[in-house]
Design an enzyme around this catalytic site. Structure first.
Site, PDB file in Angstrom:
ATOM      1  N   ASP A 191       0.344  -1.061  -0.090  1.00 38.98           N
ATOM      2  CA  ASP A 191      -0.221  -0.152  -0.339  1.00 38.98           C
ATOM      3  C   ASP A 191       0.786   1.438   0.239  1.00 38.98           C
ATOM      4  OD1 ASP A 191      -2.778   1.457   0.450  1.00 38.98           O
ATOM      5  OD2 ASP A 191      -1.327   1.716   2.139  1.00 38.98           O
TER       6      ASP A 191
ATOM      7  N   GLU B 132      -1.944  -5.142  -3.440  1.00 42.82           N
ATOM      8  CA  GLU B 132      -0.820  -4.688  -3.056  1.00 42.82           C
ATOM      9  C   GLU B 132       0.074  -5.893  -1.914  1.00 42.82           C
ATOM     10  OE1 GLU B 132      -3.889  -0.471  -1.651  1.00 42.82           O
ATOM     11  OE2 GLU B 132      -4.187  -2.228  -0.373  1.00 42.82           O
TER      12      GLU B 132
END
Length: 226
Positions: A45, A117
């Site tokens: 992320d 992610e």
């Protein structure tokens, strides 16, 4: 895991893992094993946010911080990542627990987005920041070419509200109709009722806010704005 499926995934990703255990971990949901992908997701992320922020900074030298933030939010939001996951056929590669498998977790937008992610985090640990940056930019090439500053980058709830206010219509109402899963891994279902629509539109997400945004986006599509 089926090596044919995994090799196909790596071809679609454009990256072959040296340490295959990182790929396996990135594809493992917490419902399937204690060695799951959430730490990799946390790492991915942050890396994704940096890479996209840097790409926008270089591409748009005269655009202010507000517009760049909105463009970045559009590019890294859950439904964009889930869309990318579907392009990779990621659902067929996920390692899910029996409950998630039964409830169709391989289709859940939040799980797909989180796995993208986690893959980014895994690629970084398997290689280096330059390699993962080039890979992310290759995944995002068409999206970066298409994106531009302006009102379109406002989030769906804001755009829906402004559309209705501009026509002197009541604001939409958002109602939580279902919450599934444990506290650490919930999925919210929201009904959004818009004036003039016979039926509410539905949005799902890993938080109430994300589900409301997804519902607002569906409303914009039905209104012909998207």
């Amino acid at each position: 895991m089926n090596p044919i499926v995994i090799n196909k995934l790596q071809r679609k990703l454009g990256y072959t893992f040296t340490h295959q255990e990182l790929l396996q971990q990135a594809l493992t949901h917490r419902s399937a094993s204690s060695k799951h992908n959430e730490r990799l997701e946390f790492l991915g992320d942050s890396i994704l946010s940096y890479v996209i922020a840097n790409a926008l900074y270089q591409r748009f030298p005269r655009v202010d911080e507000g517009d760049m933030s909105r463009m970045r939010a559009t590019l890294v939001r859950g439904n964009t990542l889930a869309e990318m996951a579907r392009e990779f056929d990621l659902g067929e590669c996920l390692r899910l627990g029996p409950g998630e498998l039964k409830s169709g977790g391989y289709r859940r937008e939040s799980i797909l987005a989180d796995t993208v992610e986690a893959l980014i985090g895994g690629v970084f640990l398997d290689s280096d920041i330059q390699a993962v940056e080039q890979l992310i930019l290759s995944w995002y090439a068409s999206r970066l070419d298409q994106i531009s500053p302006g009102d379109k980058q406002k989030d769906p709830k804001t755009r829906l509200q402004e559309f209705l206010q501009g026509r002197h219509l009541p604001l939409p109402s958002y109602l939580v109709v279902q919450v599934r899963g444990e506290a650490h891994d919930q999925e919210f279902t929201i009904h959004c009722q818009v004036s003039g629509m016979a039926e509410p539109v539905v949005g799902t997400g890993s938080s109430r806010r994300k589900a409301e945004q997804a519902a607002a986006e569906q409303a914009l599509i039905k209104l012909g704005i998207e």
